[in-house]
Design a protein around this motif. Structure first.
Motif, PDB file in Angstrom:
ATOM      1  N   PHE A 250      23.961  37.721 -13.675  1.00 23.74           N
ATOM      2  CA  PHE A 250      23.647  37.954 -15.088  1.00 23.74           C
ATOM      3  C   PHE A 250      23.050  36.706 -15.729  1.00 23.74           C
ATOM      4  N   ALA A 251      23.334  35.543 -15.129  1.00 23.41           N
ATOM      5  CA  ALA A 251      22.845  34.286 -15.712  1.00 23.41           C
ATOM      6  C   ALA A 251      21.331  34.218 -15.749  1.00 23.41           C
ATOM      7  N   ALA A 290      24.024  18.029 -26.481  1.00 21.91           N
ATOM      8  CA  ALA A 290      23.307  19.307 -26.547  1.00 21.91           C
ATOM      9  C   ALA A 290      23.379  20.034 -25.209  1.00 21.91           C
ATOM     10  N   ALA A 291      23.211  19.310 -24.108  1.00 27.07           N
ATOM     11  CA  ALA A 291      23.251  19.928 -22.781  1.00 27.07           C
ATOM     12  C   ALA A 291      24.630  20.507 -22.495  1.00 27.07           C
ATOM     13  N   ILE A 292      25.673  19.752 -22.796  1.00 22.39           N
ATOM     14  CA  ILE A 292      27.037  20.231 -22.542  1.00 22.39           C
ATOM     15  C   ILE A 292      27.330  21.467 -23.387  1.00 22.39           C
ATOM     16  N   LEU A 293      26.940  21.418 -24.655  1.00 20.66           N
ATOM     17  CA  LEU A 293      27.205  22.549 -25.552  1.00 20.66           C
ATOM     18  C   LEU A 293      26.511  23.818 -25.056  1.00 20.66           C
ATOM     19  N   LEU A 294      25.235  23.714 -24.686  1.00 19.67           N
ATOM     20  CA  LEU A 294      24.501  24.892 -24.222  1.00 19.67           C
ATOM     21  C   LEU A 294      25.099  25.450 -22.931  1.00 19.67           C
ATOM     22  N   VAL A 295      25.412  24.573 -21.990  1.00 23.22           N
ATOM     23  CA  VAL A 295      25.969  25.029 -20.707  1.00 23.22           C
ATOM     24  C   VAL A 295      27.319  25.701 -20.917  1.00 23.22           C
ATOM     25  N   VAL A 296      28.180  25.086 -21.720  1.00 22.33           N
ATOM     26  CA  VAL A 296      29.517  25.643 -21.943  1.00 22.33           C
ATOM     27  C   VAL A 296      29.441  26.996 -22.639  1.00 22.33           C
ATOM     28  N   VAL A 297      28.632  27.087 -23.685  1.00 21.40           N
ATOM     29  CA  VAL A 297      28.531  28.339 -24.445  1.00 21.40           C
ATOM     30  C   VAL A 297      28.041  29.483 -23.556  1.00 21.40           C
ATOM     31  N   PHE A 298      27.027  29.215 -22.738  1.00 23.73           N
ATOM     32  CA  PHE A 298      26.463  30.302 -21.937  1.00 23.73           C
ATOM     33  C   PHE A 298      27.244  30.550 -20.648  1.00 23.73           C
ATOM     34  N   LEU A 373      31.463  32.018 -10.661  1.00 25.76           N
ATOM     35  CA  LEU A 373      30.195  31.354 -10.953  1.00 25.76           C
ATOM     36  C   LEU A 373      30.012  30.253  -9.927  1.00 25.76           C
ATOM     37  N   GLY A 374      29.144  30.499  -8.945  1.00 28.66           N
ATOM     38  CA  GLY A 374      28.908  29.533  -7.891  1.00 28.66           C
ATOM     39  C   GLY A 374      27.747  28.607  -8.206  1.00 28.66           C
ATOM     40  N   LYS A 375      27.252  27.940  -7.157  1.00 28.77           N
ATOM     41  CA  LYS A 375      26.170  26.975  -7.341  1.00 28.77           C
ATOM     42  C   LYS A 375      24.905  27.644  -7.864  1.00 28.77           C
ATOM     43  N   LEU A 378      25.434  28.459 -11.593  1.00 30.01           N
ATOM     44  CA  LEU A 378      25.408  27.225 -12.383  1.00 30.01           C
ATOM     45  C   LEU A 378      23.993  26.664 -12.485  1.00 30.01           C
ATOM     46  N   ALA A 379      23.241  26.774 -11.381  1.00 27.02           N
ATOM     47  CA  ALA A 379      21.857  26.276 -11.396  1.00 27.02           C
ATOM     48  C   ALA A 379      21.020  27.050 -12.413  1.00 27.02           C
ATOM     49  N   MET A 380      21.248  28.361 -12.517  1.00 22.42           N
ATOM     50  CA  MET A 380      20.482  29.173 -13.463  1.00 22.42           C
ATOM     51  C   MET A 380      20.830  28.843 -14.914  1.00 22.42           C
ATOM     52  N   ILE A 381      21.975  28.204 -15.138  1.00 18.92           N
ATOM     53  CA  ILE A 381      22.367  27.805 -16.482  1.00 18.92           C
ATOM     54  C   ILE A 381      21.997  26.351 -16.748  1.00 18.92           C
ATOM     55  N   VAL A 382      22.252  25.485 -15.771  1.00 13.75           N
ATOM     56  CA  VAL A 382      22.086  24.044 -15.984  1.00 13.75           C
ATOM     57  C   VAL A 382      20.619  23.617 -15.932  1.00 13.75           C
ATOM     58  N   LEU A 383      19.878  24.085 -14.931  1.00 14.93           N
ATOM     59  CA  LEU A 383      18.498  23.614 -14.757  1.00 14.93           C
ATOM     60  C   LEU A 383      17.598  23.889 -15.959  1.00 14.93           C
TER      61      LEU A 383
END
Length: 411
Positions: A250-251, A290-298, A373-375, A378-383
């Motif tokens: 879904f990410a 900003a990066a931490i907030l976006l990653v955590v929220v999503f 939520l695997g690698k 997480l990549a689809m959210i973090v990158l």
């Protein structure tokens, strides 16, 4: 009356418009199609009778947002350097909002429309939702439809978007529209281009972003309610998430949303670095926050399954521990101590196999993740969040050094 073979069972839902909505095992559920914004755009012709009209909206919305402003700036000699110190061209955030972020937010709709109908039914077809819970599962989907189609969230979204724009219109120091301002006896006055940005571009962008926040909330509610069902998790499943690892797909729907917002933020930072001499080091804390907030929220929706996965793992460790202990003791008594243990079924069970296989089964249980939520997820959210920020950092930091620092933190 039972459903005919081959025909999916449906549960009727009721939308806020009074129209009945047939909810099957999820193949008809969409985060996009049918909501209030969708219905409004269909009425004004932006969305055709069939499909989402992504192609036409990818052309119309960015041009409606950007073109009037750009034409006004060009006619008034405010697009390029000369008449003003920082012309429209230098404000990267404005162009990224119109020509990059808005199209990305529309592309996310197409992804959602393609992904949701494939993944939601997997809760049933994979066996995660037991047969005796399918009616409850369909009722959950029906309730999500009702929430999706309500007008109240959209009224709030519009109110917030225009409130922000109205507040800004009374300020006298809006740097983003300095290119459209002129000094006058009464103070700073904005031309047409500045007002277009404040009253059209920004509200449109904020509305689209808040729309995706609302859709993220809907997904979180869906996950939370589904996690409350007695899911048939498989502790030895090779996905290491009890069979739930598919939800990380879904990410991909929200990757363009994250990229859009990160690109807008990064474009504003790039303007500060290039035109105001701001050091990247001075922006580091803001970027990280900003990066931490976006990653955590999503990533929040996936936390819904932590309790169910944790409970399944704890129970399975005890159950498979008993099985592995019994199997191991019998093997030792028979082959090490030379005792006659008869022919217990546990030693001959093909699904258990030799001791090495039994150890592998218990190892699979012990290695079960507490978050689906695997690698890849997480990549689809973090990158999408990090890449635009790295491009800004590359303005002052050599790319080679930047990559080495990033790799150093990862290793």
């Amino acid at each position: 009356m039972p459903a005919e073979p081959g025909v999916p069972s449906v549960t009727p839902g009721l939308t806020t418009d009074g129209e009945s909505a047939a909810v099957d095992d999820g193949a008809s559920l969409s985060l996009v199609s049918g909501d209030a914004a969708y219905r409004l755009q269909r009425r004004i012709g932006l969305i055709p009778a069939k499909g989402l009209g992504i192609g036409r909206r990818l052309v119309i919305l960015p041009l409606v947002a950007w073109l009037p402003m750009a034409i006004w700036a060009a006619l008034n000699h405010r697009a390029l350097a000369g008449a003003v110190q920082e012309p429209l061209l230098s404000h990267y955030g404005i162009h990224v909002r119109c020509l990059v972020a808005i199209p990305l937010l529309l592309v996310a709709e197409a992804l959602a429309q393609g992904v949701m109908p494939k993944l939601i039914p997997y809760f049933v077809t994979s066996g995660l939702v037991p047969a005796d819970c399918r009616d409850r599962f369909r009722q959950i989907l029906s309730n999500i439809l009702v929430l999706r189609d309500r007008w109240l969230p959209w009224i709030v979204i519009l109110g917030v978007a225009f409130a922000l724009s109205t507040i800004d219109s009374f300020r006298q120091d809006i740097h983003e529209v300095a290119w459209a301002a002129s000094d006058a006896p009464a103070g700073l006055r904005l031309g047409f281009g500045g007002w277009w940005y404040l009253l059209v571009v920004r509200p449109l962008y904020v509305c689209l972003i808040l729309t995706w926040v609302w859709r993220l909330v809907l997904l979180a509610i869906l996950f939370w309610r589904v996690s409350g069902l007695p899911l048939s998790l498989v502790p030895t499943h090779p996905d290491r998430a009890g069979g739930l690892a598919f939800v990380e797909r879904f990410a991909v729907v929200f990757s363009p949303v994250l990229l859009a917002h990160s690109a807008v933020l990064s474009a504003s930072w790039a303007h500060s670095v290039i035109y105001h001499g701001v050091e990247i080091t001075a922006l580091r804390a803001e970027m990280v926050a900003a990066a931490i907030l976006l990653v955590v929220v999503f990533a929040l929706p996936y936390l819904s399954f932590v309790r169910a996965l944790g409970h399944a793992k704890r129970e399975a460790e005890l159950e498979y521990g008993v099985l592995a202990g019994r199997h191991g003791r019998l093997v030792r008594e028979k082959w090490i101590l030379g005792k006659q243990v008869g022919e217990p079924p546990v030693l001959d069970a093909p699904e258990l196999g030799p001791v090495a296989d039994m150890v592998g089964l218990y190892g699979a249980v012990a290695g079960m993740r507490g978050l689906p939520l695997g690698k890849r997820g997480l990549a689809m959210i973090v990158l999408p969040v990090v890449v635009p920020m790295l491009l800004v950092a590359a303005i002052q930091v050599p790319v080679k050094d930047l990559l080495m620092k990033v790799l150093g933190t990862l290793v």
